[in-house]
Design a protein around this motif. Sequence first.
Motif, short mmCIF file in Angstrom:
data_model
loop_
_atom_site.label_atom_id
_atom_site.label_comp_id
_atom_site.label_asym_id
_atom_site.label_seq_id
_atom_site.Cartn_x
_atom_site.Cartn_y
_atom_site.Cartn_z
N GLY A 482 -18.13 -4.32 -8.75
CA GLY A 482 -17.55 -3.41 -7.73
C GLY A 482 -16.23 -2.73 -7.77
N VAL A 483 -15.91 -1.85 -7.34
CA VAL A 483 -14.67 -1.12 -7.32
C VAL A 483 -13.67 -1.75 -6.51
CG1 VAL A 483 -13.32 0.97 -6.93
CG2 VAL A 483 -15.81 1.28 -7.67
N ALA A 484 -12.68 -2.50 -7.21
CA ALA A 484 -11.85 -3.43 -6.32
C ALA A 484 -10.59 -2.57 -6.14
CB ALA A 484 -11.31 -4.57 -7.01
N TYR A 485 -10.43 -1.34 -6.62
CA TYR A 485 -9.32 -0.74 -6.45
C TYR A 485 -9.21 0.73 -6.96
CZ TYR A 485 -4.21 0.58 -5.97
OH TYR A 485 -3.17 1.61 -5.71
N PHE A 486 -8.87 2.00 -6.34
CA PHE A 486 -8.75 3.08 -6.90
C PHE A 486 -7.87 3.81 -6.43
CE2 PHE A 486 -9.98 7.52 -6.82
CZ PHE A 486 -10.00 8.00 -8.17
N GLU A 487 -7.03 4.51 -7.24
CA GLU A 487 -5.90 5.15 -6.61
C GLU A 487 -5.65 6.55 -7.47
OE1 GLU A 487 -1.15 4.64 -8.43
OE2 GLU A 487 -1.97 3.05 -7.16
N GLU A 488 -5.17 7.34 -6.80
CA GLU A 488 -5.02 8.89 -7.20
C GLU A 488 -3.78 9.29 -6.73
OE1 GLU A 488 -7.60 13.18 -8.25
OE2 GLU A 488 -8.31 11.60 -6.75
N ASP A 489 -2.91 9.85 -7.61
CA ASP A 489 -1.84 10.31 -7.32
C ASP A 489 -0.95 9.57 -6.03
OD1 ASP A 489 -2.13 12.45 -8.69
OD2 ASP A 489 -3.21 13.73 -7.24
N SER A 490 -1.07 8.20 -6.73
CA SER A 490 -0.35 6.99 -5.79
C SER A 490 -0.87 7.11 -4.36
CB SER A 490 1.12 7.39 -5.83
OG SER A 490 1.84 7.50 -7.05
N ASP A 492 -4.01 5.11 -2.23
CA ASP A 492 -4.88 4.34 -2.12
C ASP A 492 -6.16 4.81 -1.62
OD1 ASP A 492 -6.66 2.22 -2.25
OD2 ASP A 492 -5.32 0.66 -1.52
N MET A 493 -7.22 4.93 -2.43
CA MET A 493 -8.62 5.48 -1.98
C MET A 493 -9.77 4.60 -2.03
SD MET A 493 -8.00 9.27 -3.79
CE MET A 493 -9.78 9.95 -2.88
N THR A 494 -9.57 3.39 -2.06
CA THR A 494 -10.27 2.07 -2.53
C THR A 494 -11.42 2.15 -1.56
OG1 THR A 494 -8.40 0.81 -3.23
CG2 THR A 494 -10.60 -0.24 -3.24
N THR A 495 -11.12 2.33 -0.29
CA THR A 495 -12.34 2.20 0.77
C THR A 495 -13.27 3.18 0.54
OG1 THR A 495 -11.03 3.73 1.97
CG2 THR A 495 -10.66 1.47 2.45
N ASN A 496 -13.11 4.43 -0.25
CA ASN A 496 -14.27 5.23 -0.34
C ASN A 496 -15.43 4.64 -1.39
OD1 ASN A 496 -12.89 7.26 0.85
ND2 ASN A 496 -12.04 8.20 -1.00
N PHE A 497 -15.07 3.55 -1.93
CA PHE A 497 -16.22 2.98 -2.82
C PHE A 497 -16.52 1.48 -2.42
CE2 PHE A 497 -13.41 5.83 -5.37
CZ PHE A 497 -14.30 6.47 -6.18
N ASN A 498 -16.11 1.21 -1.00
CA ASN A 498 -16.62 0.02 -0.71
C ASN A 498 -18.11 0.00 -0.74
OD1 ASN A 498 -14.06 -0.95 -0.15
ND2 ASN A 498 -13.72 -0.57 1.74
N ASP A 499 -18.51 -1.34 -0.90
CA ASP A 499 -20.09 -1.43 -0.68
C ASP A 499 -21.10 -0.81 -1.87
OD1 ASP A 499 -19.58 -3.23 1.39
OD2 ASP A 499 -19.66 -1.64 2.75
N TYR A 500 -20.31 -0.43 -2.67
CA TYR A 500 -21.12 0.26 -3.93
C TYR A 500 -21.18 -0.83 -5.18
CZ TYR A 500 -21.17 4.98 -2.28
OH TYR A 500 -21.33 6.10 -1.25
N VAL A 510 -25.47 3.60 -16.16
CA VAL A 510 -24.70 3.02 -15.19
C VAL A 510 -25.56 3.23 -14.05
CG1 VAL A 510 -23.02 4.39 -14.85
CG2 VAL A 510 -22.64 2.33 -14.13
N HIS A 511 -26.26 2.17 -13.26
CA HIS A 511 -26.97 2.26 -12.04
C HIS A 511 -26.20 2.07 -10.82
CE1 HIS A 511 -30.68 1.21 -9.55
NE2 HIS A 511 -30.56 2.24 -9.50
N VAL A 512 -25.92 2.97 -9.91
CA VAL A 512 -25.19 2.86 -8.70
C VAL A 512 -26.19 2.68 -7.58
CG1 VAL A 512 -23.33 3.72 -7.39
CG2 VAL A 512 -23.14 4.09 -9.87
N THR A 513 -25.83 1.65 -6.83
CA THR A 513 -26.69 1.69 -5.53
C THR A 513 -25.59 1.07 -4.36
OG1 THR A 513 -27.12 -0.60 -5.81
CG2 THR A 513 -28.65 0.74 -6.53
N GLY A 514 -25.98 1.39 -3.08
CA GLY A 514 -25.11 0.91 -2.17
C GLY A 514 -24.89 2.19 -1.09
#
Length: 582
Positions: A482-490, A492-500, A510-514
């Motif tokens: 899972g995506v535990a953390y994602f940051e762009e230009d300082s 935090d955009m992690t919540t966009n990848f929650n539950d994937y 790479v198979h993506v579900t969620g």
Amino acid sequence: MKTMKKLLIIPFLFMGLIFNSCQEEGIQIAQDNPQEAIVANSVVANLIQQTATRDGSYDNIIDGASCMNIQLPVTVFVNGLEITVDSEEDFDVIEAIFDQLDDDDDSLNIVFPITIVLSNYDEIVIENQDQLQTFIDTCGGENEADDDIECVDFVYPLTYSVFDTNDNIISTVTINNDEDMYNFIHDIDENDIIALNFPVTLIFSDGTETTANSVQELEDILNSAVDFCDEDDDNDYGDDDFDLEELNQLLVTCPWVVHAMERDNDSVSDTYRDYVLLFEANDSLKIKKRNGVIVKGLWETSESDNGVVLTLNVEGLNDFTLNWYVSELEDDKIKLQNENGNRIILRKNCDIDFDQTIARIENILKECFWRIAELEINDIHYEDQYIGTPLKFEDDGVVKLRINGEFVTGTWEIVEAGSGFALQMTFDGRPNLNLSWLITELENDKIELENQNSEMELEKVCPDADDAIVFINEALIDGTWGVAYFEEDSVDMTTNFNDYILDFLESRRVHVTGNGSDFGGSWMSFRNDDGQLKLALNFMDHDIFYELNNRWRIIEITNIRIELVDYSDNGLIEKKVVFEKN
């Protein structure tokens, strides 16, 4: 300075008795046989003084002047590194720093004040570089003829008998070193009768000893030593010198690759880097361009006053056609120079298969996967469309492009193109690749191709040949992530990848579900030219996952966590992503 034991002045009536004594036998011989006397400014006196002259070449790596030395210790900055030179062994350190890079833009700055010692043993304090340069300018150039005789040395101590005809004084002078000898000969007066007490032992630079029993024998020995050896008056340290036979033997051992090149003080390295020179025993020369085209020419070696010369004559490659002085010769490197800013650095590479054929190029392509590192068409870059989607060249003209873990099949063929070779590919739906690509550079791990306004670079990826890559692949394939953390230009955009949930498959899909989604992408781990570990991800334009399309640098990886970053051109982190195993 000479130190004389003064004897009593004795009446002329008894002078002959003294001359016949063992101690003063040399003086009597010199009187009876003038040719055995050593007089001021005679040939033998000058030869003796030249042999005793202080050699200034051993520290040329610092001062570049063979007529003087810098008194040690001295502090210098070598390519920015501070070095305290306490002994000649430290010259090895300086040369090692110089040899780390081949660009020849080395720098050495001396910390003043210093003391220099001239060839006549005078010592002078120098306060700055301009003052030092004044003395350097009085010396001859690198490897130019000078007065000192360096190929033979006296074995000390030895003695002279001196008779002063004005004062009727007989003296014995003991000489313990070259400085004593130089000053003694320099101070000979025209009224002195000098007799060197034979036999005198000398040792040549090759370690052999010889004995002189007369002035004439001594003169002959010193004359023979003038050109006996290479005095190594060049501006490096240690004897990197060589003869014609050594060069000839080394040239034909293996192919030589152009590492750097200048003509008329302008760098032409980008034009000729990785050109391969093959010196054959029959004086034939072959130069292979990066596209595999071979140009033929001739080579020969000769000796000159400035050293060994390598003459190249290659029709169609005028930048190589010149009389090149061989300035440095090592087992795996040759430096060639000529006046007016011309220079070539060659590196030996015995692994190169010089004569390329269609079959050999095919075998190189079929060894591993090839990732599209660069694809430019009409000044527009398209390589990002092929992140994580390598090519696989197979038998029977089949080429596969892996998209989302599935292979798209096309055809490929190596054909002759003029005096070189071309790679022809066809793919349905991939017009950017459907070209006849001229191979402009071919290496075991990289291929550069051109077609009119198009350029493409392929880099080889062999997953099983790198232990680090094997570990990365095994870790990713084992379980879901899972995506535990994602940051762009300082931000935090992690919540966009929650539950994937991401499942990295062995097929490199790479198979993506969620979140009601079910789609795929491509992934590939590799090591780039700089040795950096990378993870390429490509989800095309799928929802928010397009933000992960990148060739990420792997900062940290364990069996349960992987941290990736993307740097901007100025070295700052633009994006950061952390995957953790579920």
